[in-house]
Design a protein around this motif. Structure first.
Motif, PDB file in Angstrom:
ATOM      1  N   THR A 275      15.479 -26.235  29.597  1.00  0.00           N
ATOM      2  CA  THR A 275      15.589 -25.135  28.637  1.00  0.00           C
ATOM      3  C   THR A 275      17.057 -24.793  28.387  1.00  0.00           C
ATOM      4  O   THR A 275      17.481 -24.572  27.253  1.00  0.00           O
ATOM      5  CB  THR A 275      14.846 -23.891  29.178  1.00  0.00           C
ATOM      6  OG1 THR A 275      13.499 -24.274  29.470  1.00  0.00           O
ATOM      7  CG2 THR A 275      14.841 -22.765  28.158  1.00  0.00           C
ATOM      8  N   ARG A 278      18.758 -27.358  26.166  1.00  0.00           N
ATOM      9  CA  ARG A 278      18.325 -27.239  24.781  1.00  0.00           C
ATOM     10  C   ARG A 278      19.198 -26.225  24.031  1.00  0.00           C
ATOM     11  O   ARG A 278      19.541 -26.410  22.864  1.00  0.00           O
ATOM     12  CB  ARG A 278      16.864 -26.803  24.768  1.00  0.00           C
ATOM     13  CG  ARG A 278      16.260 -26.820  23.393  1.00  0.00           C
ATOM     14  CD  ARG A 278      14.773 -26.495  23.464  1.00  0.00           C
ATOM     15  NE  ARG A 278      14.045 -27.359  22.542  1.00  0.00           N
ATOM     16  CZ  ARG A 278      12.749 -27.229  22.288  1.00  0.00           C
ATOM     17  NH1 ARG A 278      12.037 -26.307  22.894  1.00  0.00           N
ATOM     18  NH2 ARG A 278      12.161 -28.039  21.443  1.00  0.00           N
ATOM     19  N   ARG A 281      22.540 -27.684  22.850  1.00  0.00           N
ATOM     20  CA  ARG A 281      22.375 -28.455  21.623  1.00  0.00           C
ATOM     21  C   ARG A 281      22.461 -27.533  20.398  1.00  0.00           C
ATOM     22  O   ARG A 281      23.131 -27.852  19.422  1.00  0.00           O
ATOM     23  CB  ARG A 281      21.013 -29.160  21.651  1.00  0.00           C
ATOM     24  CG  ARG A 281      20.608 -29.796  20.326  1.00  0.00           C
ATOM     25  CD  ARG A 281      21.456 -30.987  20.019  1.00  0.00           C
ATOM     26  NE  ARG A 281      21.070 -31.598  18.756  1.00  0.00           N
ATOM     27  CZ  ARG A 281      21.747 -32.579  18.186  1.00  0.00           C
ATOM     28  NH1 ARG A 281      22.828 -33.056  18.758  1.00  0.00           N
ATOM     29  NH2 ARG A 281      21.347 -33.087  17.047  1.00  0.00           N
ATOM     30  N   ARG A 282      21.805 -26.371  20.497  1.00  0.00           N
ATOM     31  CA  ARG A 282      21.843 -25.435  19.374  1.00  0.00           C
ATOM     32  C   ARG A 282      23.277 -25.030  19.063  1.00  0.00           C
ATOM     33  O   ARG A 282      23.686 -25.003  17.907  1.00  0.00           O
ATOM     34  CB  ARG A 282      20.997 -24.193  19.690  1.00  0.00           C
ATOM     35  CG  ARG A 282      19.616 -24.211  19.065  1.00  0.00           C
ATOM     36  CD  ARG A 282      18.981 -22.824  19.039  1.00  0.00           C
ATOM     37  NE  ARG A 282      18.947 -22.238  20.383  1.00  0.00           N
ATOM     38  CZ  ARG A 282      17.986 -22.498  21.274  1.00  0.00           C
ATOM     39  NH1 ARG A 282      17.004 -23.323  20.949  1.00  0.00           N
ATOM     40  NH2 ARG A 282      18.014 -21.956  22.477  1.00  0.00           N
TER      41      ARG A 282
ATOM     42  N   GLU B 126      13.363 -34.602  18.338  1.00  0.00           N
ATOM     43  CA  GLU B 126      13.714 -33.631  19.373  1.00  0.00           C
ATOM     44  C   GLU B 126      13.168 -32.242  19.025  1.00  0.00           C
ATOM     45  O   GLU B 126      13.321 -31.312  19.804  1.00  0.00           O
ATOM     46  CB  GLU B 126      15.233 -33.589  19.562  1.00  0.00           C
ATOM     47  CG  GLU B 126      16.017 -32.993  18.401  1.00  0.00           C
ATOM     48  CD  GLU B 126      16.360 -34.008  17.320  1.00  0.00           C
ATOM     49  OE1 GLU B 126      15.636 -35.006  17.151  1.00  0.00           O
ATOM     50  OE2 GLU B 126      17.385 -33.792  16.622  1.00  0.00           O
ATOM     51  N   TYR B 194      19.512 -35.046  29.952  1.00  0.00           N
ATOM     52  CA  TYR B 194      19.370 -33.676  30.444  1.00  0.00           C
ATOM     53  C   TYR B 194      20.408 -33.394  31.540  1.00  0.00           C
ATOM     54  O   TYR B 194      20.984 -32.308  31.608  1.00  0.00           O
ATOM     55  CB  TYR B 194      17.967 -33.452  31.019  1.00  0.00           C
ATOM     56  CG  TYR B 194      16.882 -33.147  30.002  1.00  0.00           C
ATOM     57  CD1 TYR B 194      16.973 -32.046  29.153  1.00  0.00           C
ATOM     58  CD2 TYR B 194      15.738 -33.934  29.917  1.00  0.00           C
ATOM     59  CE1 TYR B 194      15.969 -31.745  28.248  1.00  0.00           C
ATOM     60  CE2 TYR B 194      14.718 -33.639  29.010  1.00  0.00           C
ATOM     61  CZ  TYR B 194      14.842 -32.538  28.176  1.00  0.00           C
ATOM     62  OH  TYR B 194      13.833 -32.246  27.281  1.00  0.00           O
ATOM     63  N   ALA B 227      17.566 -31.960  23.890  1.00  0.00           N
ATOM     64  CA  ALA B 227      17.006 -30.788  23.202  1.00  0.00           C
ATOM     65  C   ALA B 227      15.493 -30.927  23.039  1.00  0.00           C
ATOM     66  O   ALA B 227      14.850 -30.091  22.411  1.00  0.00           O
ATOM     67  CB  ALA B 227      17.662 -30.624  21.829  1.00  0.00           C
ATOM     68  N   SER B 228      14.926 -31.967  23.619  1.00  0.00           N
ATOM     69  CA  SER B 228      13.483 -32.190  23.484  1.00  0.00           C
ATOM     70  C   SER B 228      12.701 -31.118  24.244  1.00  0.00           C
ATOM     71  O   SER B 228      13.248 -30.418  25.094  1.00  0.00           O
ATOM     72  CB  SER B 228      13.127 -33.587  24.017  1.00  0.00           C
ATOM     73  OG  SER B 228      13.863 -34.580  23.332  1.00  0.00           O
ATOM     74  N   ASP B 229      11.415 -31.031  23.961  1.00  0.00           N
ATOM     75  CA  ASP B 229      10.572 -29.952  24.486  1.00  0.00           C
ATOM     76  C   ASP B 229      10.549 -29.914  26.020  1.00  0.00           C
ATOM     77  O   ASP B 229      10.113 -30.878  26.662  1.00  0.00           O
ATOM     78  CB  ASP B 229       9.154 -30.133  23.952  1.00  0.00           C
ATOM     79  CG  ASP B 229       8.221 -29.036  24.437  1.00  0.00           C
ATOM     80  OD1 ASP B 229       8.602 -27.860  24.342  1.00  0.00           O
ATOM     81  OD2 ASP B 229       7.134 -29.373  24.936  1.00  0.00           O
TER      82      ASP B 229
END
Lengths: 306, 306
Positions: A275, A278, A281-282, B126, B194, B227-229
């Motif tokens: 999380t 992620r 990345r944003r 992603e 990651y 950024a994947s789930d």
């Protein structure tokens, strides 16, 4: 102060792109190119990578007030030695190397007394050689200039304006800090990519054909930066050894922690980590350094930049 | 034999894309969708992800001769339990999970006696959630079907034709082999990505702002698959633990060897490794699984596929 004649030593992806970019964006500035490889010089003439292609480095630099070394960082010392004694007294010497402390030392050792201001345009693609260059390579990319202590501010300004004219955003920092920043944003990612591609090609249970066939599952992205120029990257790792090994140590510790989480089945630790990444990345997309489109806007420019 | 009514359980990127693809490419086939999240069901109705959106899983499957579970692999057992007793006796049960041995067991435990043929379309982006789906997601991507021993050949054929109709290239293999192949082509790359993104965000000497600013140096590519789930990937690593840990062990050994080569300054070893990986990239492009263009043809489809 601006430059009248630029000498480009080394006519691969970066040198060729500089030659083409100067001809496009600074038409008043003369360009002379040289490459140690006769075949590359011949190809550079065909492609018009510079206004003149000289057959010796000494001849290429003799008239130039800006000399840019565009050779692998491990070849900087030898390339600089070739022009010692032929530089104009007022010439500014720079480069495009991906590691800066070692290059600064190599250039100042080979060219005592010369004005040297190293630089690193953070731009490129996984392709290399004289045919890989294009004029827009530097547009909207960062160029990091690392002026040594006591550098002439007028020359720093002129070099900054040169790169700005080629479309780059210029940033100044010390060579040491550059090497630390690039170790994590560029050198470590390339080493990891080179490693995993090698690992995947050495399996018994899975054929290389299967690895290639199903590479779209994520592996594919790594193969792209693992296709970058082997000589350039060998030299980067050898010349930025300390920072790369430091980042590698941290990476290995973090990987071991996730490996342990998988082994003991700690789903919460994995979820929390995934999380957090992620969100980063944003931020990158918000800062315009990448793009959420499937091609991440790569069609606008040159792809992954070494 | 072909299907008349498809039930899609789970309306995220994959489930939503299947619903849209069936409506586009198999207009004669009815679609019913269900998602455990009421907000997702409401959004799915707005987006028309399926012809009907049911408020219970049991209702969604009751009329369907093909039921596809599109939930994170860790949620398959619970999702299947919800429809136990409501399936048509002739229904074929399948899924889209990224690990197959564990999903095959979860489905057969929850649905004793049902005809179960797991599948994995190696396609995705992603992005996640009901808004992320699109009908062309599966075009020219691989769909791996893993029929258990004794599976009805007619049902395997029907499921293969279903995925072919959505644009996928179908491949059959055992669940065990699938899990090994995907561990290297997809699961390990995601774990590495990651990890490095986490490492880069935890440095003292380099600010996160600098990491983001210079991410185009190679780091950027890793942030995309990182950024994947998070839920999906947590479950993938926990359900394909053995194969992932095996690949991770090999990767770590190879990384240690390159780390040592850097430390001792063995440039030849680095150069040889980097040359070998470059050749693998060429093969991937030759096989059409990637593209030498800056956007590697991603504009043609959905990007990196989990």
């Amino acid at each position: 102060m601006s430059f009248e004649r630029v000498a480009i030593i080394g006519l691969g992806l970066l040198g060729g792109s500089i030659g083409l970019a100067v001809q496009d964006y600074l038409p008043g500035v003369a360009t002379t190119g040289y490459d140690a490889d006769p075949a590359t010089r011949a190809r550079a003439r065909e492609l018009g990578l510079a206004g003149t292609i000289s057959d010796t480095a000494a001849e290429a630099v003799s008239q130039s007030d800006l000399v840019i070394f565009c050779v692998p960082v491990g070849a900087m010392a030898a390339a600089a030695a070739e022009v010692a004694g032929s530089l104009r007294p007022d010439a500014l010497v720079s480069d495009v190397g991906s590691s800066k402390e070692s290059v600064a030392k190599a250039l100042s050792d080979a060219l005592p007394g010369a004005a040297i201001i190293p630089a690193h345009p953070v731009a490129g693609t996984e392709h290399s050689g004289p045919d890989a260059g294009f004029a827009s390579l530097f547009r909207n990319r960062w160029c990091i200039i690392t002026p040594p202590e006591g550098a002439d501010p007028a020359k720093v300004k002129a070099l900054s304006e040169f790169w700005t004219a080629l479309g780059a955003n210029v940033e100044l920092m010390t060579a040491q800090h550059h090497d630390l920043v690039l170790a994590v944003t560029s050198h470590l990612p390339h080493l990891i990519a080179y490693t995993i591609v090698g690992t995947a090609s050495d399996l018994e249970g899975v054929t290389q054909g299967e690895v290639i066939k199903y590479s779209a599952g994520g592996f594919r992205d790594f193969t792209r930066i693992a296709a970058s120029d082997p000589t350039m990257w060998r030299d980067v790792f050898l010349t930025n050894k300390d920072a790369v090994l430091e980042m590698l140590q941290r990476f290995s510790e973090d990987l071991t922690a996730l490996q342990r989480a998988i082994r003991v089945g700690d789903g919460d630790q994995l979820f929390d980590h995934f999380t957090r990444t992620r969100a980063i990345r944003r931020s990158i997309i918000e800062l315009g350094q990448d793009d959420a489109r499937p091609d991440f806007g790569r069609s606008d420019h040159g792809g992954t930049e070494p």
